[in-house]
Design an enzyme around this catalytic site. Structure first.
Site, PDB file in Angstrom:
ATOM      1  N   SER A 173       0.840  -1.196   0.000  1.00 19.50           N
ATOM      2  CA  SER A 173       0.000   0.000   0.000  1.00 19.50           C
ATOM      3  C   SER A 173       0.875   1.245   0.000  1.00 19.50           C
ATOM      4  CB  SER A 173      -0.888   0.013   1.246  1.00 19.50           C
ATOM      5  OG  SER A 173      -1.402   1.314   1.439  1.00 19.50           O
ATOM      6  N   HIS A 190      -1.358  -1.365  -4.142  1.00 18.19           N
ATOM      7  CA  HIS A 190      -2.631  -1.015  -3.493  1.00 18.19           C
ATOM      8  C   HIS A 190      -2.668   0.498  -3.267  1.00 18.19           C
ATOM      9  CE1 HIS A 190      -6.136  -1.964  -0.908  1.00 18.19           C
ATOM     10  NE2 HIS A 190      -5.678  -1.025  -0.088  1.00 18.19           N
ATOM     11  N   ASP A 208      -4.857   3.636  -1.685  1.00 21.50           N
ATOM     12  CA  ASP A 208      -5.901   3.976  -0.717  1.00 21.50           C
ATOM     13  C   ASP A 208      -6.450   5.375  -0.968  1.00 21.50           C
ATOM     14  OD1 ASP A 208      -6.057   1.653   1.029  1.00 21.50           O
ATOM     15  OD2 ASP A 208      -3.979   2.125   1.546  1.00 21.50           O
ATOM     16  N   MET A 267      -9.079   8.171   0.166  1.00 17.72           N
ATOM     17  CA  MET A 267      -9.886   8.555   1.337  1.00 17.72           C
ATOM     18  C   MET A 267     -10.401   9.979   1.178  1.00 17.72           C
ATOM     19  SD  MET A 267      -7.516   7.019   4.377  1.00 17.72           S
ATOM     20  CE  MET A 267      -6.628   5.465   4.201  1.00 17.72           C
ATOM     21  N   HIS A 277      -8.577   1.098  -3.651  1.00 13.37           N
ATOM     22  CA  HIS A 277      -9.468   0.900  -2.504  1.00 13.37           C
ATOM     23  C   HIS A 277     -10.146   2.230  -2.186  1.00 13.37           C
ATOM     24  CE1 HIS A 277      -9.558  -0.187   2.128  1.00 13.37           C
ATOM     25  NE2 HIS A 277     -10.762   0.008   1.625  1.00 13.37           N
ATOM     26  N   MET A 284     -12.280   4.510  -0.128  1.00 17.38           N
ATOM     27  CA  MET A 284     -12.881   4.748   1.190  1.00 17.38           C
ATOM     28  C   MET A 284     -13.543   6.117   1.130  1.00 17.38           C
ATOM     29  SD  MET A 284      -9.711   3.219   3.348  1.00 17.38           S
ATOM     30  CE  MET A 284      -8.678   3.275   1.894  1.00 17.38           C
ATOM     31  N   MET A 321     -11.408  -5.989   5.774  1.00 18.21           N
ATOM     32  CA  MET A 321     -10.552  -5.058   6.516  1.00 18.21           C
ATOM     33  C   MET A 321     -10.187  -5.682   7.858  1.00 18.21           C
ATOM     34  SD  MET A 321      -9.990  -2.517   4.577  1.00 18.21           S
ATOM     35  CE  MET A 321      -8.987  -1.629   5.783  1.00 18.21           C
ATOM     36  N   GLY A 370      -0.453   1.498   9.589  1.00 20.56           N
ATOM     37  CA  GLY A 370       0.266   1.238  10.828  1.00 20.56           C
ATOM     38  C   GLY A 370      -0.591   0.899  12.037  1.00 20.56           C
ATOM     39  N   ASP A 414      -6.509  -6.518   4.518  1.00 18.06           N
ATOM     40  CA  ASP A 414      -5.874  -5.197   4.509  1.00 18.06           C
ATOM     41  C   ASP A 414      -5.878  -4.631   5.921  1.00 18.06           C
ATOM     42  OD1 ASP A 414      -4.986  -2.625   3.950  1.00 18.06           O
ATOM     43  OD2 ASP A 414      -6.739  -2.062   2.756  1.00 18.06           O
ATOM     44  N   GLY A 463      -2.607  -4.011   9.136  1.00 18.94           N
ATOM     45  CA  GLY A 463      -1.793  -4.695  10.146  1.00 18.94           C
ATOM     46  C   GLY A 463      -1.200  -6.010   9.673  1.00 18.94           C
TER      47      GLY A 463
END
Ligand code: DX5
Ligand code: ZN
Length: 225
Positions: A9, A32, A34, A36, A65, A67, A136, A144, A174, A176
């Protein structure tokens, strides 16, 4: 043995040198991305403009992805920017089947994403209509964070449904994901693994990707015995 895919990511990459960062993960399978909006999740990240720049900087397929609220308004833009896969959260899609159809008609793979508090049953009616389910394993918004172990049961359930129905649906996790949690999620049935910090936090990205791949494959091999 299931085919394992590693998708670093770029949320954890250094955006000032994004091209160099992308070159450092050339041994990965996908990248990946992200997206947002500061509404569905607290954070704001990137839009189609950067996705298009990523496409020009790496040959890796982009796993985008979303969001964001009302993702159907932007599906076309992200497909045009070069997304191979477009993932939408079921929590943002009252007309989920319609949005999945829209993604496929735009020429991308359709992925449906579940927040930790959303049950597997939320995607059960459309399982035969998607290319991927993303579970998720943290609450979306930031890189993180700590892996939520209680998601393993949801992954097992989805793997069972996919196999029982003989579906060609990728099962992605996705949040951790590192050498230990990749083994746990691979054993539960996941086959695509997003990793932000575990890859971009490492000095040697190639080695970090190889270590993740080894941990996931070891699990798969143990399974086949
Ligand atoms: C979280 C994002 C993840 C994030 C993962 O909202 O969807 O893709 O970048 O980062 P790590 O692997 O560091 O948890
Ligand atoms: Zn993500």
């Amino acid at each position: 043995m299931r085919r394992i895919r590693i998708a670093p990511s770029i949320l954890s990459a250094d955006f000032a040198v994004l091209g160099t960062e992308l070159a450092s993960i050339a041994s990965a399978d996908w990248v990946h991305v992200d997206v947002m909006d500061g509404r569905f999740v607290p954070n704001i990240t990137i839009g189609p403009l950067v996705v298009e720049a990523v496409r020009r900087s790496t040959p890796l397929p982009m796993d985008v992805h979303l969001m964001i609220v009302e993702p159907e308004r932007y599906v076309q833009d992200f497909a045009r920017a070069g997304a191979a896969t477009i993932g939408v959260h079921v929590e943002t899609c009252p007309h989920l089947h319609r949005t999945i159809t829209q993604i496929r008609e735009a020429g991308a793979r359709a992925s449906v994403v579940l927040n930790p508090s959303t049950p597997a049953s939320a995607v059960e009616p459309v399982l035969g209509d998607v290319d991927q389910v993303l579970v998720m394993t943290v609450n979306p918004g930031f890189g993180g964070q700590k892996f939520i172990a209680s998601m393993l049961g949801k992954i097992e359930t989805l793997r069972r449904w996919i196999d029982e129905r003989g579906l060609d649906v990728a099962l992605e996790v996705d949040g951790g994901i590192g050498p230990e949690t990749i083994a746990l999620t691979a054993r539960a049935g996941a086959d695509v693994f997003v990793a932000g910090n575990a890859v971009f936090g490492a000095r040697d990205r190639g080695e970090a990707i190889a270590a993740l791949r080894r941990a996931a494959n070891l699990q798969g091999a143990a399974e086949a015995r």
